[in-house]
Design an enzyme around this catalytic site. Structure first.
Site, PDB file in Angstrom:
ATOM      1  N   TYR A 155      -4.863  -1.015   5.896  1.00 59.22           N
ATOM      2  CA  TYR A 155      -4.262  -1.920   4.906  1.00 59.22           C
ATOM      3  C   TYR A 155      -5.334  -2.795   4.252  1.00 59.22           C
ATOM      4  CZ  TYR A 155      -0.803  -5.276   3.072  1.00 59.22           C
ATOM      5  OH  TYR A 155      -0.021  -6.076   2.266  1.00 59.22           O
ATOM      6  N   LYS A 159      -6.447  -2.972   0.286  1.00 63.01           N
ATOM      7  CA  LYS A 159      -6.348  -4.202  -0.494  1.00 63.01           C
ATOM      8  C   LYS A 159      -7.720  -4.685  -0.966  1.00 63.01           C
ATOM      9  CE  LYS A 159      -1.885  -4.472  -0.232  1.00 63.01           C
ATOM     10  NZ  LYS A 159      -1.057  -4.158  -1.423  1.00 63.01           N
TER      11      LYS A 159
END
Length: 247
Positions: A155, A159
């Protein structure tokens, strides 16, 4: 109605931030394409709510991690409303786990949904955004993309990559008056965070200078601003909505 008759695509529209964004943009007068992969009932209910308030919207199911899915959204917007002015890349998933134990498929799914989809959807929409002489791309990142976070290597990588992609697109598309920015929310209360134990939520809130977790509307309000005329001189920026968590 500062965005009257503008056309906006919102990916991940059935989620907390996505649905709050759709409501904000509808209130501002946009004509919406509500995109979802899973959660069709929620997307249809949201569309019915927006229409009941006098808004215009259509619902489209698509896997935005694929070129075909991204193309479906662009085609839907153009066929329904004649063009695209605003793209909100909000679709996202988590598959958390310690780095040493993380499965390759969990890495791939998170990278594809959270980062590759932004590349594909932005590419599919860009030729219409450039024609509008107004285009806006608003990407939804996370503060963990700036700080790192144990147990979220996939993740965080997605990002963090989104920040670099945003800045590059901002440079490439500036000549055509398309702005590209990324919002980095902190701890926001959504279905994705509902599984967090109450005592852990309290500890999170204690770390935040403003003393509370964020709400989807806190993010949606900034999206509405970035989509409007008053944000025409803002591009390539990372804007944090985190209650002061990361300074």
């Amino acid at each position: 109605m500062e965005l009257q008759n503008r056309v906006a695509i919102v990916t991940g529209a059935s989620g907390g931030i996505g649905s709050a964004t759709a409501r904000e943009l509808a209130e501002a007068g946009t004509r919406l394409v509500l995109a979802y992969h899973h959660g069709g009932e929620r997307a249809e209910a949201l569309a019915a709510e927006i229409r009941a308030r006098g808004g215009e919207c259509t619902v489209a199911q698509a896997d935005v991690s694929t070129k075909e899915g991204a193309g479906i959204l662009a085609k839907t917007a153009v066929e329904a409303y004649g063009g695209i002015d605003i793209l909100v890349n909000n679709a996202g998933v988590t598959r958390d786990g310690l780095f040493l134990r993380m499965k390759e498929e969990d890495w791939d799914q998170v990278i594809d949904t959270n980062l590759k989809s932004v590349f594909l959807c932005s590419q599919a929409a860009s030729k219409y955004l450039m024609r509008s002489a107004y285009g806006r791309i608003i990407n939804i990142g996370s503060v963990v993309g700036l700080t790192g976070n144990a147990g979220q290597a996939n993740y965080v990588a997605a990002k963090a990559g989104l920040v670099g992609l945003t800045k590059t697109l901002a440079r490439e598309l500036a000549a055509r008056k398309v702005t590209v920015n990324v919002i980095a929310p902190g701890y926001i209360t959504t279905r994705m965070t509902e599984s967090i134990a109450p005592e852990l939520s309290e500890k999170m809130a204690e770390q935040i200078p403003l003393g509370r977790l964020g709400q989807p509307g806190d993010v949606a309000a900034l999206i509405r601003f970035l989509a409007g005329d008053r944000a025409s001189y803002i591009t390539g920026q990372v804007l944090q909505v985190d209650g002061g968590l990361v300074m």
